[in-house]
Write a protein that holds these residues in place. Structure first.
Motif, PDB file in Angstrom:
ATOM      1  N   VAL A  48      22.384 -13.417  -0.023  1.00  0.00           N
ATOM      2  CA  VAL A  48      22.236 -13.661   1.337  1.00  0.00           C
ATOM      3  C   VAL A  48      23.377 -14.162   1.933  1.00  0.00           C
ATOM      4  O   VAL A  48      23.668 -13.571   3.244  1.00  0.00           O
ATOM      5  CB  VAL A  48      21.098 -14.768   1.513  1.00  0.00           C
ATOM      6  N   ALA A  51      25.743 -11.280   2.660  1.00  0.00           N
ATOM      7  CA  ALA A  51      25.309 -10.308   3.917  1.00  0.00           C
ATOM      8  C   ALA A  51      25.381 -11.012   5.030  1.00  0.00           C
ATOM      9  O   ALA A  51      25.777 -10.231   6.097  1.00  0.00           O
ATOM     10  CB  ALA A  51      23.758 -10.055   3.758  1.00  0.00           C
ATOM     11  N   LEU A  58      21.485  -6.019   2.616  1.00  0.00           N
ATOM     12  CA  LEU A  58      20.883  -6.800   1.236  1.00  0.00           C
ATOM     13  C   LEU A  58      20.305  -5.609   0.252  1.00  0.00           C
ATOM     14  O   LEU A  58      20.477  -5.814  -0.836  1.00  0.00           O
ATOM     15  CB  LEU A  58      19.485  -7.572   1.710  1.00  0.00           C
TER      16      LEU A  58
END
Length: 277
Positions: A48, A51, A58
């Motif tokens: 995460v 990203a 993702l």
């Protein structure tokens, strides 16, 4: 999900080649990366964070599928700065992007496709080499963005050219003028920038040596060029209003005066297209 592949995609997104550099990018201790590989597990918060930091999709980070994936667009450096950035993304990050572009899991698959030895590919990784010829070949072969392959930035697939908005073109009825009568001839595409403010009643009429855009909603005859019906036969005239309810009608064939009640306006000519050959 291959943990090694996920880590390589994260590294490719950050454009780093070493575990130490990747750990710094993720703000974790240096030995965490090797621990993830040994445990065969990557903390989802690392994915995460990548990203959010890089704009990488993702879905692509987790499983390598990137039909809808893209990386966030950032200002593109130019000249030497761009050249240095491309060279700095050599080695494993660029190899990871090439493999994903082709959909390969192993370096051997890439070597077999391009007839390149495994030793050569391993040298790219070991020396952090940027294989420019392979990157260009891959971009042409797969349709993946050259910018993304080379730098890890931008969309993985080039954005399609914007389509011409249908509102910019108006389809209007087309007619041929034959012996004073109109014959249907399909439709004509009109650039809306050439259309009057009101497009209701527009027709395109094609004659022998000219064509006209005609607004049939105009029925109150005045000065200008008009399609006029005389004894049920249509023709184009330049019209001048005269006192006493009279008009002068002129074209290449005739020039005469008559009462305005003796003629029937079909529509006013918006513009004329003349043929010269």
């Amino acid at each position: 999900m291959s943990v090694q592949d996920v880590i390589e995609r994260i590294a490719a997104s950050y454009s780093v080649s070493s575990q130490k550099a990747l750990a710094e990018a993720l703000d974790v201790p240096a030995n965490n990366i090797s621990s993830w590989i040994q445990r065969d597990s990557v903390p989802y918060k690392a994915v995460v964070k990548c990203a959010l930091d890089t704009g990488a999709d993702l879905h692509w980070l987790v499983n390598g599928e990137f039909a809808n994936a893209k990386l966030a667009d950032k200002p593109q450096p130019k000249g030497k700065a761009l050249y240095d950035e491309i060279l700095s993304t050599g080695g494993r990050p660029v190899l990871r992007r090439i493999l994903d572009a082709y959909g390969f899991q192993m370096q051997k698959d890439l070597g077999d496709l391009l007839d390149i030895s495994s030793g050569t590919i391993s040298t790219w990784v070991r020396r952090e080499f940027f294989p420019g010829d392979v990157v260009v070949t891959c971009a042409l072969d797969t349709g993946v963005s050259l910018n993304w392959l080379a730098t890890g930035k931008g969309e993985m697939y080039p954005a399609p050219a914007p389509a011409v908005e249908s509102e910019a073109v108006l389809s209007i009825p087309k007619f041929r003028l034959e012996s004073g009568e109109l014959k249907e001839a399909g439709n004509w595409a009109l650039d809306c920038s050439l259309a009057p403010s009101s497009t209701e009643g527009l027709n395109f009429i094609e004659g022998l040596n000219a064509a006209w855009l005609v607004d049939t909603s105009a029925q109150k005859i005045g000065n200008g060029r008009w399609f006029i019906s005389i004894d049920d036969a249509l023709d184009v005239f330049d019209v001048v209003r005269l006192p006493g309810g009279k008009v002068r009608l002129t074209n290449n064939a005739v020039d005469f005066e008559c009462g305005v009640t003796e003629i029937a306006p079909f529509g006013v000519v918006v513009f004329t297209l003349e043929k010269h050959v």
